[in-house]
Scaffold this motif. Structure first.
Motif, PDB file in Angstrom:
ATOM      1  N   GLN A  18      -4.195  -6.639   5.788  1.00 34.16           N
ATOM      2  CA  GLN A  18      -2.677  -6.369   5.831  1.00 34.16           C
ATOM      3  C   GLN A  18      -2.072  -6.894   6.829  1.00 34.16           C
ATOM      4  O   GLN A  18      -2.390  -7.287   7.758  1.00 34.16           O
ATOM      5  N   THR A  34     -10.674   4.073  -0.598  1.00 30.55           N
ATOM      6  CA  THR A  34      -9.391   3.329  -1.366  1.00 30.55           C
ATOM      7  C   THR A  34      -8.270   3.756  -0.882  1.00 30.55           C
ATOM      8  O   THR A  34      -8.128   5.117  -0.637  1.00 30.55           O
ATOM      9  N   ARG A  76      -1.025   2.322   5.287  1.00 24.20           N
ATOM     10  CA  ARG A  76      -1.731   1.054   5.518  1.00 24.20           C
ATOM     11  C   ARG A  76      -3.111   1.072   5.302  1.00 24.20           C
ATOM     12  O   ARG A  76      -3.877   2.351   5.105  1.00 24.20           O
ATOM     13  N   THR A  77      -3.840   0.102   5.548  1.00 32.16           N
ATOM     14  CA  THR A  77      -5.306   0.271   5.817  1.00 32.16           C
ATOM     15  C   THR A  77      -5.665  -0.103   7.291  1.00 32.16           C
ATOM     16  O   THR A  77      -4.790  -0.256   8.206  1.00 32.16           O
ATOM     17  N   TYR A 107       1.002  -1.265   0.055  1.00 31.50           N
ATOM     18  CA  TYR A 107      -0.157   0.007   0.104  1.00 31.50           C
ATOM     19  C   TYR A 107       0.945   1.145  -0.015  1.00 31.50           C
ATOM     20  O   TYR A 107       1.218   1.979   0.882  1.00 31.50           O
ATOM     21  N   TYR A 151      -7.457  -0.359  -3.579  1.00 34.81           N
ATOM     22  CA  TYR A 151      -7.661  -1.486  -2.753  1.00 34.81           C
ATOM     23  C   TYR A 151      -8.535  -0.822  -1.342  1.00 34.81           C
ATOM     24  O   TYR A 151      -8.345   0.353  -1.253  1.00 34.81           O
ATOM     25  N   LEU A 208      -9.711   0.596   1.848  1.00 35.64           N
ATOM     26  CA  LEU A 208      -9.250   1.365   2.995  1.00 35.64           C
ATOM     27  C   LEU A 208      -9.021   0.582   4.267  1.00 35.64           C
ATOM     28  O   LEU A 208      -8.327   0.808   5.338  1.00 35.64           O
ATOM     29  N   ASN A 209     -10.083  -0.341   4.239  1.00 37.01           N
ATOM     30  CA  ASN A 209     -10.203  -1.294   5.412  1.00 37.01           C
ATOM     31  C   ASN A 209     -10.014  -2.730   5.099  1.00 37.01           C
ATOM     32  O   ASN A 209     -10.238  -3.675   5.741  1.00 37.01           O
TER      33      ASN A 209
END
Length: 199
Positions: free
Chosen positions: A189, A117, A102-103, A73, A183, A185-186
């Motif tokens: 990872q 995203t 990161r998410t 990410y 991708y 955002l939640n």
């Protein structure tokens, strides 16, 4: 000024998140690693955070040492990047401040009108993604899905973390031919983090 050295075609833009039900109080997260159920990507991660008078200089390299492609990410590419929205800044329970691409999980009690995203890049086996940039001081808390994030006062220790996941586990459609993709955002990872730096 932001300088980036990225895998060819491997950076992207960050989506906007709309919120509902956010309170005015600062949010204290103390979030543990937000991980998928599968294996952690086989990768090396070298990263440093260097304090300067007016900014933190961050350098990192993530190298895929496994047999499967990895999605990293990486966020926004080039001079268009503004670290007001490119790098998230949160606090850990031990008081360490985490700067990260990161998410994040959606916090309890928050209704997200749109998940948003984060753009990532596919890192094939044997390839790497590298970047160097600066984040202005003083640091300001920022996290998706909440209006205000509480940081320690003063900030004494910081780390930089990069979210990554095996491409086979990434919660997104197949990326474009150049390796870029958006991708959730939640999404899942694993975190790769630098050693702590003292301010």
């Amino acid at each position: 000024m932001i300088k980036k050295l990225l895998l060819a075609g491997g950076a992207a833009a960050l989506g906007v998140v709309a919120l509902a039900g956010c309170g005015a109080d600062a949010y204290v997260d103390f979030e543990p690693e937000w991980s998928p159920s599968g294996a952690k990507p086989t990768a090396s991660f070298d990263a440093t955070v260097t304090p300067r008078a007016e900014a933190l200089e961050i350098r990192y390299t993530l190298r895929n040492q496994g047999a499967e492609p990895i999605v990293a990410y990486v966020g926004v590419e080039g001079d268009a990047a503004s670290h007001a929205y490119d790098v998230y800044v949160t606090a850990r329970e031990d008081g360490t401040v985490e700067l990260a691409k990161r998410t994040f999980a959606i916090p309890p009690g928050v209704n997200a009108d749109a998940v948003g995203t984060i753009e990532g890049t596919v890192v094939p086996p044997g390839e790497e993604v590298s970047e160097e940039f600066s984040v202005p001081l003083p640091l300001e808390g920022r996290r998706p899905y909440v209006a205000t994030v509480k940081l320690p006062e003063p900030v004494r220790e910081v780390v930089f973390c990069l979210g990554a996941v095996l491409q086979s586990e990434a919660a997104a459609p197949k990326p474009a031919a150049d390796g870029r993709g958006k991708y959730p955002l939640n999404g899942p990872q694993h975190l790769f983090c630098s050693p702590p730096a003292t301010l």
